[in-house]
Design a protein around this motif. Structure first.
Motif, PDB file in Angstrom:
ATOM      1  N   VAL A  23      12.847 -14.697  -0.887  1.00 46.94           N
ATOM      2  CA  VAL A  23      12.496 -14.458   0.521  1.00 46.94           C
ATOM      3  C   VAL A  23      12.945 -13.062   0.945  1.00 46.94           C
ATOM      4  O   VAL A  23      12.219 -12.342   1.631  1.00 46.94           O
ATOM      5  N   MET A  24      14.133 -12.664   0.536  1.00 47.07           N
ATOM      6  CA  MET A  24      14.627 -11.329   0.903  1.00 47.07           C
ATOM      7  C   MET A  24      13.781 -10.235   0.259  1.00 47.07           C
ATOM      8  O   MET A  24      13.496  -9.212   0.891  1.00 47.07           O
ATOM      9  N   LEU A  25      13.381 -10.425  -0.980  1.00 43.70           N
ATOM     10  CA  LEU A  25      12.535  -9.432  -1.646  1.00 43.70           C
ATOM     11  C   LEU A  25      11.195  -9.289  -0.944  1.00 43.70           C
ATOM     12  O   LEU A  25      10.718  -8.172  -0.713  1.00 43.70           O
ATOM     13  N   THR A  26      10.555 -10.404  -0.628  1.00 39.50           N
ATOM     14  CA  THR A  26       9.226 -10.334  -0.018  1.00 39.50           C
ATOM     15  C   THR A  26       9.267  -9.824   1.407  1.00 39.50           C
ATOM     16  O   THR A  26       8.303  -9.230   1.876  1.00 39.50           O
ATOM     17  N   SER A  27      10.353 -10.035   2.123  1.00 37.46           N
ATOM     18  CA  SER A  27      10.394  -9.587   3.517  1.00 37.46           C
ATOM     19  C   SER A  27      11.006  -8.205   3.693  1.00 37.46           C
ATOM     20  O   SER A  27      10.767  -7.554   4.693  1.00 37.46           O
ATOM     21  N   MET A  28      11.781  -7.743   2.737  1.00 40.51           N
ATOM     22  CA  MET A  28      12.455  -6.453   2.907  1.00 40.51           C
ATOM     23  C   MET A  28      11.985  -5.386   1.926  1.00 40.51           C
ATOM     24  O   MET A  28      11.756  -4.251   2.310  1.00 40.51           O
ATOM     25  N   PRO A  31       7.476  -4.639   1.578  1.00 38.71           N
ATOM     26  CA  PRO A  31       6.816  -3.829   2.621  1.00 38.71           C
ATOM     27  C   PRO A  31       7.134  -2.336   2.533  1.00 38.71           C
ATOM     28  O   PRO A  31       6.444  -1.519   3.119  1.00 38.71           O
ATOM     29  N   GLN A  32       8.184  -1.976   1.808  1.00 38.01           N
ATOM     30  CA  GLN A  32       8.523  -0.565   1.650  1.00 38.01           C
ATOM     31  C   GLN A  32       7.419   0.201   0.921  1.00 38.01           C
ATOM     32  O   GLN A  32       7.252   1.400   1.119  1.00 38.01           O
ATOM     33  N   ALA A  33       6.660  -0.483   0.083  1.00 40.29           N
ATOM     34  CA  ALA A  33       5.557   0.169  -0.628  1.00 40.29           C
ATOM     35  C   ALA A  33       4.503   0.668   0.350  1.00 40.29           C
ATOM     36  O   ALA A  33       3.963   1.761   0.194  1.00 40.29           O
ATOM     37  N   ASP A  34       4.204  -0.121   1.382  1.00 40.35           N
ATOM     38  CA  ASP A  34       3.250   0.318   2.412  1.00 40.35           C
ATOM     39  C   ASP A  34       3.787   1.518   3.168  1.00 40.35           C
ATOM     40  O   ASP A  34       3.052   2.451   3.477  1.00 40.35           O
TER      41      ASP A  34
END
Length: 172
Positions: A23-28, A31-34
């Motif tokens: 969950v932490m990976l997908t939410s934090m 999105p940094q890639a975008d």
């Protein structure tokens, strides 16, 4: 004989820790890639605007300014000076490679991004795929003061964001 292994509680706790980590990976993190692409678009738009502004900045101030610098600047009021042009835009029949003063860029929309960069065999389109460009020039204080010109470069990024760059050029 001692049996080694995991208990049911240890397995549940392990799955819970892995679930929280995902969950932490997908939410934090993801999105940094975008955001990285967004930053790259801004940097590339600044490079494109800078290249075009350098091309414009190398031109003389006005059509009525002596190209060799021998006569006083147009509109200076000195003996031998002429009035600066009241109309902005390319002279009749001029293409971008014939532009000889900065106001030739006035009203040019979609500055042939598919044409060659000045003095180069590369095109803007090959170096900046997906970007669009629009250039204009104007008198910021109206026709009453023709000693300053405002150059505006609008760059549209592949994501559709329009970033505007301004430069002021004075008559000297």
């Amino acid at each position: 004989m001692k049996v080694k292994g995991f208990t049911l509680i240890e397995l549940v706790v392990g799955m819970l820790v892995i679930g929280i980590a995902i969950v932490m990976l997908t939410s934090m993190l993801f999105p940094q890639a975008d955001r990285a692409a967004y930053t790259l678009h801004k940097v590339r738009s600044a490079e494109l605007a800078h290249a075009v502004l350098n091309e414009i900045w190398g031109k003389r101030f006005d059509e009525n300014t002596d190209a060799n610098g021998g006569a006083p600047a147009c509109g200076s009021g000195l003996a031998g000076s002429s009035a600066c042009s009241a109309t902005l835009g390319p002279d009749s029949g001029e293409s971008r490679h014939d532009f000889d003063d900065i106001d030739d860029y006035a009203g040019v929309s979609g500055l042939t991004i598919n044409s060659n960069m000045l003095d180069s065999t590369q095109t803007y389109l090959s170096q900046y795929p997906g970007y669009q460009l629009s250039v204009s020039a104007s008198y910021p204080n109206g026709l009453a003061d023709r000693n300053t010109k405002l150059i505006q470069v609008d760059v549209t990024t592949p994501s559709g964001e329009v970033i505007t760059y301004h430069a002021l050029r004075s008559n000297y």
